[in-house]
Design a protein around this motif. Sequence first.
Motif, mmCIF file in Angstrom:
data_model
loop_
_atom_site.group_PDB
_atom_site.id
_atom_site.type_symbol
_atom_site.label_atom_id
_atom_site.label_comp_id
_atom_site.label_asym_id
_atom_site.label_seq_id
_atom_site.Cartn_x
_atom_site.Cartn_y
_atom_site.Cartn_z
ATOM 1 N N GLY A 66 44.291 54.440 -119.584
ATOM 2 C CA GLY A 66 42.838 54.445 -119.727
ATOM 3 C C GLY A 66 42.249 53.050 -119.786
ATOM 4 O O GLY A 66 42.945 52.038 -119.716
ATOM 5 N N ALA A 67 40.950 53.020 -119.908
ATOM 6 C CA ALA A 67 40.234 51.748 -119.930
ATOM 7 C C ALA A 67 40.563 50.985 -121.208
ATOM 8 O O ALA A 67 40.557 51.548 -122.292
ATOM 9 C CB ALA A 67 38.730 51.987 -119.830
ATOM 10 N N PRO A 68 40.870 49.693 -121.102
ATOM 11 C CA PRO A 68 41.179 48.907 -122.297
ATOM 12 C C PRO A 68 39.933 48.665 -123.138
ATOM 13 O O PRO A 68 38.800 48.716 -122.641
ATOM 14 C CB PRO A 68 41.723 47.594 -121.720
ATOM 15 C CG PRO A 68 41.093 47.489 -120.368
ATOM 16 C CD PRO A 68 40.951 48.902 -119.873
ATOM 17 N N VAL A 69 40.145 48.401 -124.422
ATOM 18 C CA VAL A 69 39.038 48.236 -125.360
ATOM 19 C C VAL A 69 38.995 46.791 -125.852
ATOM 20 O O VAL A 69 39.938 46.327 -126.491
ATOM 21 C CB VAL A 69 39.181 49.186 -126.567
ATOM 22 C CG1 VAL A 69 38.024 48.987 -127.543
ATOM 23 C CG2 VAL A 69 39.251 50.635 -126.100
ATOM 24 N N PRO A 70 37.916 46.067 -125.562
ATOM 25 C CA PRO A 70 37.827 44.681 -126.029
ATOM 26 C C PRO A 70 37.531 44.614 -127.518
ATOM 27 O O PRO A 70 36.834 45.479 -128.060
ATOM 28 C CB PRO A 70 36.660 44.110 -125.219
ATOM 29 C CG PRO A 70 35.803 45.287 -124.902
ATOM 30 C CD PRO A 70 36.747 46.453 -124.765
ATOM 31 N N VAL A 71 38.062 43.607 -128.187
ATOM 32 C CA VAL A 71 37.733 43.395 -129.591
ATOM 33 C C VAL A 71 36.247 43.084 -129.744
ATOM 34 O O VAL A 71 35.582 43.553 -130.667
ATOM 35 C CB VAL A 71 38.593 42.250 -130.172
ATOM 36 C CG1 VAL A 71 38.087 41.825 -131.537
ATOM 37 C CG2 VAL A 71 40.050 42.704 -130.268
#
Length: 255
Positions: free
Chosen positions: A62-67
């Motif tokens: 899935g789409a990565p999640v930025p901090v």
Amino acid sequence: ESRPEHLGALAAAGLDAHGIVALSQLIALVNYQVRLLAGLRALAGGAAGGAAEPPSGPLPAGAPVPVDADIGFTTDVLDWKPWLTPVVLEDATEEQRLALAVTPSNIAIGAYSLVLAHEPESLLHRTPLFNGIMYAPRGLPRAEREFATAVESVLNGCVYCASVHARRFVELTGGRDAVDLLFAQGIAGQDDPRRQAIAQAAARLTATPAALTAEDVATLRGAGVEDGEILDLVLAVAIFAWANRLMLSLGEAVR
């Protein structure tokens, strides 16, 4: 998941800047060691041909999640805002000056290095190790080292590191399709088999080091990545397990 208030809690418990940076360095160093050992084990198992291997763990999907959701993943030039007051160069000790002298920049010493200089012994050894892994003239091509570290930085949510190394990949290759796909979908769907194999191995080492197996090494070899290049890949991912954690535990990306 580190935030400024966590550093504040450490300070309230009696740790000075030297102690806080030393703790971050220790945690980051162990993450480097774990990934290096896991990569060497997988490489040796692949060479042996019959070694028992644990089942491969799931790949990040899935789409990565930025901090930093307000910034997101980008190839723009970002700044890094420290949560500790950096060492003032004019007031630095001789040991701090010696450690800072081996930083890559001959023009200016940034806030990141000046924060790490609170604990100069680690900085003195880490910087030449980082430079040797990322900038050695032979082995895995530089663009592929940059891509692997961008994969890791995206999966770890490290917006600053992802921006630097994705941008370098684009500069070295002249194309950004792979980076745009990485930012949007994570490691899924790279259209180049060699790049996909590198992304998969980097993702396994990033998420669950013990999940990297001889099967992943065989996939890399099948995509044309030689054993010396696989070692470079392992080292690059390992050093960015270190770099991401320093960046994320001691400050944050800003525009």
